[in-house]
Design a protein around this motif. Structure first.
Motif, PDB file in Angstrom:
ATOM      1  N   ARG A 162      41.961  21.224 -15.361  1.00 51.33           N
ATOM      2  CA  ARG A 162      43.077  21.964 -14.966  1.00 51.33           C
ATOM      3  C   ARG A 162      44.328  21.063 -16.040  1.00 51.33           C
ATOM      4  NH1 ARG A 162      43.770  24.878 -10.381  1.00 51.33           N
ATOM      5  NH2 ARG A 162      41.956  24.978  -8.947  1.00 51.33           N
ATOM      6  N   MET A 163      44.147  19.798 -16.171  1.00 53.81           N
ATOM      7  CA  MET A 163      45.295  19.297 -16.968  1.00 53.81           C
ATOM      8  C   MET A 163      45.065  19.518 -18.416  1.00 53.81           C
ATOM      9  SD  MET A 163      47.900  17.312 -16.552  1.00 53.81           S
ATOM     10  CE  MET A 163      47.778  16.543 -15.056  1.00 53.81           C
ATOM     11  N   ARG A 164      44.048  19.636 -18.991  1.00 54.72           N
ATOM     12  CA  ARG A 164      43.602  20.143 -20.331  1.00 54.72           C
ATOM     13  C   ARG A 164      44.393  21.530 -20.604  1.00 54.72           C
ATOM     14  NH1 ARG A 164      41.178  16.224 -23.178  1.00 54.72           N
ATOM     15  NH2 ARG A 164      39.518  15.156 -21.989  1.00 54.72           N
ATOM     16  N   LYS A 165      43.888  22.327 -19.646  1.00 54.20           N
ATOM     17  CA  LYS A 165      44.586  23.600 -19.842  1.00 54.20           C
ATOM     18  C   LYS A 165      46.176  23.676 -19.866  1.00 54.20           C
ATOM     19  CE  LYS A 165      40.679  26.193 -17.585  1.00 54.20           C
ATOM     20  NZ  LYS A 165      40.489  26.992 -16.536  1.00 54.20           N
ATOM     21  N   ALA A 166      46.794  22.819 -19.025  1.00 57.78           N
ATOM     22  CA  ALA A 166      48.252  22.555 -19.001  1.00 57.78           C
ATOM     23  C   ALA A 166      48.631  22.224 -20.293  1.00 57.78           C
ATOM     24  CB  ALA A 166      48.606  21.730 -17.835  1.00 57.78           C
ATOM     25  N   ILE A 167      47.798  21.306 -21.076  1.00 51.22           N
ATOM     26  CA  ILE A 167      48.135  20.405 -22.297  1.00 51.22           C
ATOM     27  C   ILE A 167      48.121  21.692 -23.385  1.00 51.22           C
ATOM     28  CG2 ILE A 167      47.362  19.027 -24.128  1.00 51.22           C
ATOM     29  CD1 ILE A 167      46.428  17.354 -22.192  1.00 51.22           C
ATOM     30  N   GLU A 168      47.555  22.573 -23.306  1.00 49.94           N
ATOM     31  CA  GLU A 168      47.252  23.641 -24.144  1.00 49.94           C
ATOM     32  C   GLU A 168      48.270  24.694 -24.154  1.00 49.94           C
ATOM     33  OE1 GLU A 168      45.151  23.612 -27.041  1.00 49.94           O
ATOM     34  OE2 GLU A 168      44.736  21.469 -26.216  1.00 49.94           O
ATOM     35  N   LYS A 169      48.816  24.817 -23.001  1.00 50.24           N
ATOM     36  CA  LYS A 169      49.850  25.632 -22.745  1.00 50.24           C
ATOM     37  C   LYS A 169      51.282  24.973 -23.204  1.00 50.24           C
ATOM     38  CE  LYS A 169      48.510  28.578 -18.678  1.00 50.24           C
ATOM     39  NZ  LYS A 169      48.648  28.997 -17.439  1.00 50.24           N
ATOM     40  N   ILE A 170      51.226  23.783 -22.979  1.00 48.50           N
ATOM     41  CA  ILE A 170      52.708  23.224 -23.507  1.00 48.50           C
ATOM     42  C   ILE A 170      52.555  23.212 -24.846  1.00 48.50           C
ATOM     43  CG2 ILE A 170      53.733  20.932 -23.646  1.00 48.50           C
ATOM     44  CD1 ILE A 170      52.490  20.172 -20.742  1.00 48.50           C
ATOM     45  N   ARG A 171      51.393  22.814 -25.452  1.00 50.86           N
ATOM     46  CA  ARG A 171      51.263  22.950 -27.117  1.00 50.86           C
ATOM     47  C   ARG A 171      51.537  24.173 -27.640  1.00 50.86           C
ATOM     48  NH1 ARG A 171      46.971  20.290 -27.418  1.00 50.86           N
ATOM     49  NH2 ARG A 171      47.919  18.515 -28.296  1.00 50.86           N
ATOM     50  N   ALA A 172      51.232  25.281 -27.047  1.00 54.43           N
ATOM     51  CA  ALA A 172      51.544  26.777 -27.344  1.00 54.43           C
ATOM     52  C   ALA A 172      52.986  27.163 -27.138  1.00 54.43           C
ATOM     53  CB  ALA A 172      50.706  27.840 -26.565  1.00 54.43           C
ATOM     54  N   ALA A 173      53.703  26.543 -26.183  1.00 57.03           N
ATOM     55  CA  ALA A 173      54.977  26.926 -25.993  1.00 57.03           C
ATOM     56  C   ALA A 173      55.976  25.666 -26.668  1.00 57.03           C
ATOM     57  CB  ALA A 173      55.447  26.728 -24.466  1.00 57.03           C
ATOM     58  N   GLU A 174      55.346  24.948 -27.584  1.00 56.56           N
ATOM     59  CA  GLU A 174      56.334  23.693 -28.234  1.00 56.56           C
ATOM     60  C   GLU A 174      57.531  24.126 -28.676  1.00 56.56           C
ATOM     61  OE1 GLU A 174      55.793  20.072 -31.169  1.00 56.56           O
ATOM     62  OE2 GLU A 174      53.921  20.918 -30.570  1.00 56.56           O
ATOM     63  N   SER A 175      57.531  25.146 -29.938  1.00 54.32           N
ATOM     64  CA  SER A 175      58.790  25.645 -30.409  1.00 54.32           C
ATOM     65  C   SER A 175      59.960  25.872 -29.427  1.00 54.32           C
ATOM     66  CB  SER A 175      58.325  26.781 -31.125  1.00 54.32           C
ATOM     67  OG  SER A 175      57.532  26.413 -32.263  1.00 54.32           O
ATOM     68  N   GLU A 176      59.349  26.711 -28.266  1.00 54.41           N
ATOM     69  CA  GLU A 176      60.367  26.987 -27.302  1.00 54.41           C
ATOM     70  C   GLU A 176      60.988  25.917 -26.592  1.00 54.41           C
ATOM     71  OE1 GLU A 176      60.639  29.645 -23.164  1.00 54.41           O
ATOM     72  OE2 GLU A 176      58.754  29.757 -24.307  1.00 54.41           O
ATOM     73  N   ILE A 177      59.930  25.006 -26.146  1.00 54.62           N
ATOM     74  CA  ILE A 177      60.553  23.777 -25.426  1.00 54.62           C
ATOM     75  C   ILE A 177      61.445  22.836 -26.523  1.00 54.62           C
ATOM     76  CG2 ILE A 177      59.726  21.691 -24.398  1.00 54.62           C
ATOM     77  CD1 ILE A 177      57.066  23.110 -23.770  1.00 54.62           C
ATOM     78  N   VAL A 178      60.840  22.826 -27.699  1.00 57.88           N
ATOM     79  CA  VAL A 178      61.877  21.977 -28.407  1.00 57.88           C
ATOM     80  C   VAL A 178      63.424  22.449 -28.660  1.00 57.88           C
ATOM     81  CG1 VAL A 178      61.936  21.202 -31.064  1.00 57.88           C
ATOM     82  CG2 VAL A 178      59.854  20.671 -29.680  1.00 57.88           C
ATOM     83  N   ASN A 179      63.402  23.746 -28.980  1.00 58.24           N
ATOM     84  CA  ASN A 179      64.587  24.323 -29.009  1.00 58.24           C
ATOM     85  C   ASN A 179      65.430  24.158 -27.854  1.00 58.24           C
ATOM     86  OD1 ASN A 179      66.546  26.665 -28.607  1.00 58.24           O
ATOM     87  ND2 ASN A 179      65.756  27.122 -30.612  1.00 58.24           N
ATOM     88  N   LEU A 180      64.946  24.332 -26.753  1.00 57.78           N
ATOM     89  CA  LEU A 180      65.593  23.975 -25.230  1.00 57.78           C
ATOM     90  C   LEU A 180      66.008  22.384 -25.204  1.00 57.78           C
ATOM     91  CD1 LEU A 180      66.699  24.998 -22.847  1.00 57.78           C
ATOM     92  CD2 LEU A 180      64.497  24.931 -21.711  1.00 57.78           C
ATOM     93  N   LEU A 181      65.047  21.577 -25.531  1.00 58.65           N
ATOM     94  CA  LEU A 181      65.598  20.043 -25.421  1.00 58.65           C
ATOM     95  C   LEU A 181      66.574  20.046 -26.332  1.00 58.65           C
ATOM     96  CD1 LEU A 181      64.796  17.416 -24.180  1.00 58.65           C
ATOM     97  CD2 LEU A 181      62.895  17.123 -25.923  1.00 58.65           C
ATOM     98  N   SER A 182      66.516  20.206 -27.493  1.00 58.54           N
ATOM     99  CA  SER A 182      67.644  20.048 -28.539  1.00 58.54           C
ATOM    100  C   SER A 182      68.945  20.602 -28.031  1.00 58.54           C
ATOM    101  CB  SER A 182      67.297  20.495 -29.832  1.00 58.54           C
ATOM    102  OG  SER A 182      66.000  19.718 -30.603  1.00 58.54           O
ATOM    103  N   ARG A 183      68.797  21.788 -27.414  1.00 58.06           N
ATOM    104  CA  ARG A 183      70.123  22.310 -27.027  1.00 58.06           C
ATOM    105  C   ARG A 183      70.967  21.571 -25.913  1.00 58.06           C
ATOM    106  NH1 ARG A 183      69.236  27.874 -25.404  1.00 58.06           N
ATOM    107  NH2 ARG A 183      71.389  28.045 -24.913  1.00 58.06           N
ATOM    108  N   GLU A 184      69.751  21.231 -24.777  1.00 60.30           N
ATOM    109  CA  GLU A 184      70.512  20.621 -23.678  1.00 60.30           C
ATOM    110  C   GLU A 184      70.729  19.399 -24.031  1.00 60.30           C
ATOM    111  OE1 GLU A 184      68.389  20.063 -20.110  1.00 60.30           O
ATOM    112  OE2 GLU A 184      66.084  19.945 -21.046  1.00 60.30           O
ATOM    113  N   HIS A 185      69.845  18.524 -24.557  1.00 58.09           N
ATOM    114  CA  HIS A 185      69.918  16.958 -24.869  1.00 58.09           C
ATOM    115  C   HIS A 185      71.007  16.388 -25.980  1.00 58.09           C
ATOM    116  CE1 HIS A 185      68.719  12.917 -25.836  1.00 58.09           C
ATOM    117  NE2 HIS A 185      68.724  12.807 -24.540  1.00 58.09           N
ATOM    118  N   GLY A 186      70.838  17.223 -27.314  1.00 54.99           N
ATOM    119  CA  GLY A 186      71.523  16.678 -28.385  1.00 54.99           C
ATOM    120  C   GLY A 186      70.567  16.083 -29.272  1.00 54.99           C
ATOM    121  N   LYS A 187      69.370  16.072 -28.954  1.00 57.97           N
ATOM    122  CA  LYS A 187      68.193  15.462 -29.909  1.00 57.97           C
ATOM    123  C   LYS A 187      68.226  16.409 -31.157  1.00 57.97           C
ATOM    124  CE  LYS A 187      65.066  13.608 -26.544  1.00 57.97           C
ATOM    125  NZ  LYS A 187      64.743  12.091 -26.853  1.00 57.97           N
TER     126      LYS A 187
END
Length: 496
Positions: free
Chosen positions: A75-100
């Motif tokens: 189950r955790m490996r499947k979650a890892i693959e989903k995170i990897r697939a959504a990386e661009s979206e997550i990175v965009n959101l993290l940069s916007r809310e955090h300032g990184k």
């Protein structure tokens, strides 16, 4: 406030027993690079909803603890693959809310996935029961899940410091309630939701809210473990709150990490000078394990400062996190900006010399956001606030020392002891490192550049309790259970 042009406001809700749960009110999360822009909204979870989340976790735990380790890993490996697939979206959101800056946000995802994959690879072996046959019989040592984990994560590395708790807790068979920081709640919540989608309802729950929610997480008797990353002062309140129910704790707290440059260090090594600059100003200095005070042998001090300024001015480019030229973004929030500004002003008033570093790419952008130009502080006293307090921002003092024993003493007199670094000839540096009171000491590098998730991470003294990462970081979410099967059932000294 307005929504950023071309971007929709992200809305996250509490996640309780597998369902998004609305709250009566929401808080807005601004963009630190332009505080007039709203990145998204997160809920003000109530105390009652926090109780619901804990109850859901406690109920889910009854079944989840019985699942086979192979299923948990799958189950955790499947979650890892989903995170990897959504990386661009997550990175965009993290940069916007955090300032990184974008590269830094990608780096956080990289570290998070590296740890999650390591935990998946090592979980079966780390949690395998140990069976020992000996002269007195047989002993089974098992690593049993501990129960409901309350995980409280900070704003500086919100995803990495949430997954550092989620992955081992779930792989060990626990259920979890995560509370992200209100200063960076959106991306962490989204990643937790992705992971939760691969697990049974109630195994992962996410709440937000204020102090009343935090109090519930730390006092509720159904919570058996607290995993907290954050400030030492907050941890003191958590320890007191949890004392009535004697909860297990893993606390990764403040650090005032020292970098010691020995006489043997080559100040003309440009790559090494770049490494120390990055170690001071990555994530705008907002990392617990960043080098926050620098001690340099007096014989090389003047030349070191000269080369340091050159390296800093080459690497530091302050600007919009989405500008590919940017290496240093804004401070995350106005409170932290004011605190760091106060430390620098205090040093100035005490006679220190403050040298601005790097290049501002867009002055208008700089003026509108929570930006601070990185600074080097020279001529301060070893007892000044900027030296003894954790700055958690883009400023660093450099102080000379006369002999190694003095440097070791200056390092060890701190109330903190998270990480440290020693720079110079390797054998000499290792000899110094062995005398430092720190959970991790790096040689000729510092901060995340020397982080290895395969080995335990944590601090001495007021820098924390327990260890994360490595095998220890998995087993910390278990209780050791000893089962004895003795050969001699009646002890010889007990009368009939």
């Amino acid at each position: 406030m307005t929504i950023q042009a071309g971007q929709e406001a992200v809305i996250v809700e509490a996640l309780i027993n597998g369902q998004n749960t609305k709250s009566l009110s929401q808080s807005a999360k601004e963009n630190p690079a332009n505080p007039s822009e709203i990145v998204g909204y997160f809920p003000v979870t109530t105390k009652e909803q926090a109780v619901e989340a804990i109850e859901a976790a406690a109920e889910a735990f009854k079944t989840w603890k019985k699942t086979d380790i192979a299923e948990r890993v799958t189950r955790m490996r499947k979650a890892i693959e989903k995170i990897r697939a959504a990386e661009s979206e997550i990175v965009n959101l993290l940069s916007r809310e955090h300032g990184k800056p974008l590269y830094d946000a990608h780096g956080e995802i990289y570290v998070s996935l590296m740890w999650m994959e390591f935990a998946c690879n090592e979980a079966a072996a780390a949690l395998q029961a140990e069976v020992q046959e000996h002269d007195h019989g047989k002993t089974i040592l098992s690593y049993d899940p501990i129960g409901v984990v309350a995980a409280i994560s900070p704003w500086n590395y919100p995803i990495a410091l949430s997954t550092i708790k989620i992955a081992p807790a779930l792989l060990a068979g626990n259920a979890i309630v995560l509370k992200p920081s209100p200063y960076a709640p959106l991306a962490a919540a989204k990643v937790a939701e992705i992971i939760a989608s691969e697990f049974p309802a109630g195994v992962i729950n996410v709440v937000h809210g204020g102090a009343d929610v935090g109090v519930e997480l730390t006092t509720n008797p159904r919570v058996t473990k607290i995993a907290f990353t954050g400030g030492t002062e907050t941890a003191k309140h958590i320890i007191k709150a949890a004392s009535d129910t004697i909860k297990d704790m893993t606390l990764e707290l403040g650090g005032n990490d020292a970098a010691i440059f020995l006489e043997s260090f080559d100040v003309n090594d440009e790559r090494a000078m770049r490494r120390i600059v990055v170690s001071n100003f990555l994530t705008t200095g907002q990392i617990c394990m960043i080098a926050k005070r620098v001690y340099v042998h007096r014989s090389i001090y003047d030349q070191f400062v000269e080369k340091y300024i050159e390296a800093a001015n080459r690497w530091i480019r302050i600007g919009d996190p989405f500008n590919p030229e940017t290496t240093v973004g804004p401070v995350n929030n106005v409170k932290q900006k004011e605190y760091v500004t106060g430390l620098v002003e205090d040093a100035k008033q005490r006679g220190a010399k403050v040298i601005p570093l790097g290049r501002i790419l867009d002055q208008q952008q700089f003026d509108q956001g929570y930006y601070l130009q990185p600074t080097l502080v020279l001529g301060c006293d070893e007892h000044d606030r900027i030296v003894v307090e954790e700055q958690f921002g883009p400023t660093v003092p450099i102080l000379p020392f006369d002999d190694v024993e003095q440097a070791i003493e200056l390092h060890n007199e701190s109330i903190y002891g998270l990480t440290s670094s020693v720079w110079g000839a390797e054998d000499e540096a290792i000899a110094v490192a062995r005398q430092l009171e720190a959970g991790t000491t790096m040689i000729n590098t510092a901060a995340v550049q020397g982080l290895d998730v395969r080995f335990p991470f944590g601090g001495f003294k007021q820098s924390g309790i327990g260890r994360e990462y490595g095998t220890e970081g998995i087993r910390t979410y278990t209780e050791q259970h000893v089962i004895n099967i003795p050969k001699m059932l009646d002890l010889p000294y007990i009368p009939e």
